[in-house]
Design an enzyme around this catalytic site. Sequence first.
Site, short mmCIF file in Angstrom:
data_model
loop_
_atom_site.label_atom_id
_atom_site.label_comp_id
_atom_site.label_asym_id
_atom_site.label_seq_id
_atom_site.Cartn_x
_atom_site.Cartn_y
_atom_site.Cartn_z
N GLU A 111 -14.93 7.86 -0.52
CA GLU A 111 -15.81 7.64 0.64
C GLU A 111 -16.68 8.87 0.90
O GLU A 111 -16.77 9.35 2.03
CB GLU A 111 -14.99 7.31 1.89
CG GLU A 111 -14.25 5.99 1.77
CD GLU A 111 -13.70 5.49 3.10
OE1 GLU A 111 -13.45 6.32 3.99
OE2 GLU A 111 -13.54 4.26 3.25
N GLU B 191 -10.79 -1.24 -0.73
CA GLU B 191 -9.82 -1.19 0.37
C GLU B 191 -10.01 -2.37 1.30
O GLU B 191 -10.91 -2.37 2.15
CB GLU B 191 -9.94 0.12 1.16
CG GLU B 191 -9.50 1.35 0.40
CD GLU B 191 -9.59 2.64 1.22
OE1 GLU B 191 -9.56 2.57 2.47
OE2 GLU B 191 -9.72 3.71 0.60
C1 GAL Z 1 -10.31 4.80 4.47
C2 GAL Z 1 -9.81 5.83 3.48
C3 GAL Z 1 -8.32 5.65 3.24
C4 GAL Z 1 -7.59 5.55 4.55
C5 GAL Z 1 -8.21 4.46 5.40
C6 GAL Z 1 -7.57 4.30 6.76
O1 GAL Z 1 -11.55 5.12 4.94
O2 GAL Z 1 -10.49 5.73 2.26
O3 GAL Z 1 -7.83 6.71 2.49
O4 GAL Z 1 -7.68 6.77 5.20
O5 GAL Z 1 -9.53 4.74 5.62
O6 GAL Z 1 -6.25 3.97 6.64
#
Ligand code: GAL
Length: 725
Positions: free
Chosen positions: A182, A251
């Site tokens: 990110e 994600e």
């Molecule tokens: C995303 C990040 C993850 C985790 C998630 C929140 O933005 O890439 O590593 O932090 O947020 O749980």
Amino acid sequence: MHTTKYSILPAIKSLFLSLDIVSATVSYDDKAFIINGQRKILISGSIHYPRSTPQMWPDLIQKAKDGGLDVIQTYVFWNGHEPSPGKYNFEGRFDLVKFIKLVQQAGLYVHLRIGPYVCAEWNLGGFPVWLKYVPGIEFRTDNKPFKVAMQGFVQKIVDIMKYEKLFEPQGGPIIMSQIENEYGPVEWEIGAPGKAYTAWAANMAVGLNTGVPWIMCKQEDVPASIIDSCNGFYCEGFRPKNPNKPKMWTEVWTGWYTQYGGPVPHRPVEDLAFSVARFVQNNGSFFNYYMYHGGTNFGRTAAGLFVATSYDYDAPLDEYGLPYEPKWGHLRDLHKAIKQCEPALVSSYPKVTWPGKNQEVHVFISKSGACAAFLANYDPTFSTKLMFQNHPYDLPPWSISILPDCKTEVYNTAKVNVQSSKVKMTPISGGLSWQSYNEETPSADNSDTLVRDGLLEQIYVTRDSSDYLWYMTDVNIASNEGFLKSGRWPLLTVMSAGHALHVFINGKLSGSVYGNLDNPKLTYSHNVNLRAGVNKISLLSVAVGLANVGLHYEKWNTGVLGPVSLNGLDEGTRDLAKQKWSYKVGLKGESLSLHTVTGSSSVEWIEGSQLAQKQPLTWYKTTFNAPQGNDPLALDMISMGKGEIWINGESIGRHWPGYIAKGNCGACNYAGIYKETKCQSDCGQPSQRWYHVPRSWLNPSGNLLVVLEEWGGDPTKISLVTRTA
Ligand code: GAL
């Protein structure tokens, strides 16, 4: 703990830098990844290896496979692997190679997110704390010392993977990697050096010749060699920068993490399945559940701000590794339906129509004649009858039906045919018999104290070797001070950058304060009882994990940075910040290793009627036998305040049941846009009451349980419980 395993790799690097190509390749086009010549819709789930134990891995991986996953995704945790420069750790929960080989044995693929920045609610976002103190370093930007260190670690991991033949072209399970995490939003903020860093990171990664694609998530300006991807609760509208790349969702947030002081978030599975179906019907070809199994932030691995020890995440496999129903089962059914559609999905673009208000239909027809349809009702309130090829289909609000043959509805995201699990935490009979040991405020005169004029930043002093740092100073009060007669005690004010603080005056606790989710900073302001002569002010500053995210979060401060002042003296206000302070890292109990069998036998413990109760800074210990059976275990810490827990010398994490969850725990409707504050539970309760005790850390009998309690609690009410679902 730290072995020389893999330490010789750099020396023989040249021998295996080039890839021995055994078989297949991983490639892609705009429709899908192509593995071994086969186009695939890849279903993936995050399991972070250090958030469970090696003994749990096979079962977690098998349950992921049974749940319909093709891929396991994990970050690589630099600070776990290189706790001090050049000293590597690939043992136990950090045995990355073993984890990957277990995934391979189960017949699944791996997406390896090397980072090395990981975010992940992990201490300092995965960077070792020593990295902060490399001269001239600035994290995650076009900075030479940082780039050298980052490249060194990434190269190390890639070398190990090659050496163990774990990349797919070598016959291994790793089909893709990730560099950075990110970074796009950071680059956007910092401009030119950010752009240069992105280009460098991409080049550096590609230059390592892994033979598999590199991903950069949330990185809109990726170089042509890299695939960009989306992270979030919804990603159907995402388009990769380059139209020839597959559409990836790295994600899919299955829930959210819990913080001390906050409620427990839940994401309804109907909405989760809806978001995934929506992504797939819009040409999505890879999606990864973050988290599929969240697990536990053992030890001191949890990040600031106040990230809880449990990293359950409301994931399909709960913290203890049990399927969390109906989430796990409903997603398994979704995956079956998607796989039935796979032949059509991977080889055609959908024809989209809008038969009615809030209705949408996607039809995929492959050249060979395979047909799959997705029927959607976007209305968050009303169900609808949707006519498709002259047949009526009933769709609940906010739902998608999947028809793998363009006729039969095999799945609807809001029709859940899986029973909800009822979780039971059952106390094991037979109370524990406790002993206590009181931690005293240290003396500033000890040889191991550091003396300085003025206030020092906490992590600079502790290097994060402990959560605790004592700040000690003397205050001289003249015998003719007015307040000694009037009884109007002076006001002591202490400002700290966080995260918690205990104030002791002449060895007695005068008060405790801690930050909150909006602000880790805190102020202690209290009238204090001082006497004529020398008064000892001892401030115990407590860190609760280091920030893992935010612009230059590595520069955020911790500890007592001032002002510190005493108000209401004859002279007015006395500034204590600039005077002489003594520093002591850690607690006495820590230096005595009271959490271990040997350490704990080095001091006298108190028991019976003398047992310390509700007393701050107390160590407790007991022994217990492992309960029969295989059900997962937890400690019910409801009667305790804040501190840390160890079983047989291993830290199961920080406990803080004294931090009560504030927030909105109103009714939860699955329909409509989800955000992490939408469906919460446990308001008015401890944010975390139960703490996972891994079975594999226990011996059949005589297990040592040690609790460090900062606030004061009643250990006799701690119980060991089994978890059943
Ligand atoms: C995303 C990040 C993850 C985790 C998630 C929140 O933005 O890439 O590593 O932090 O947020 O749980």
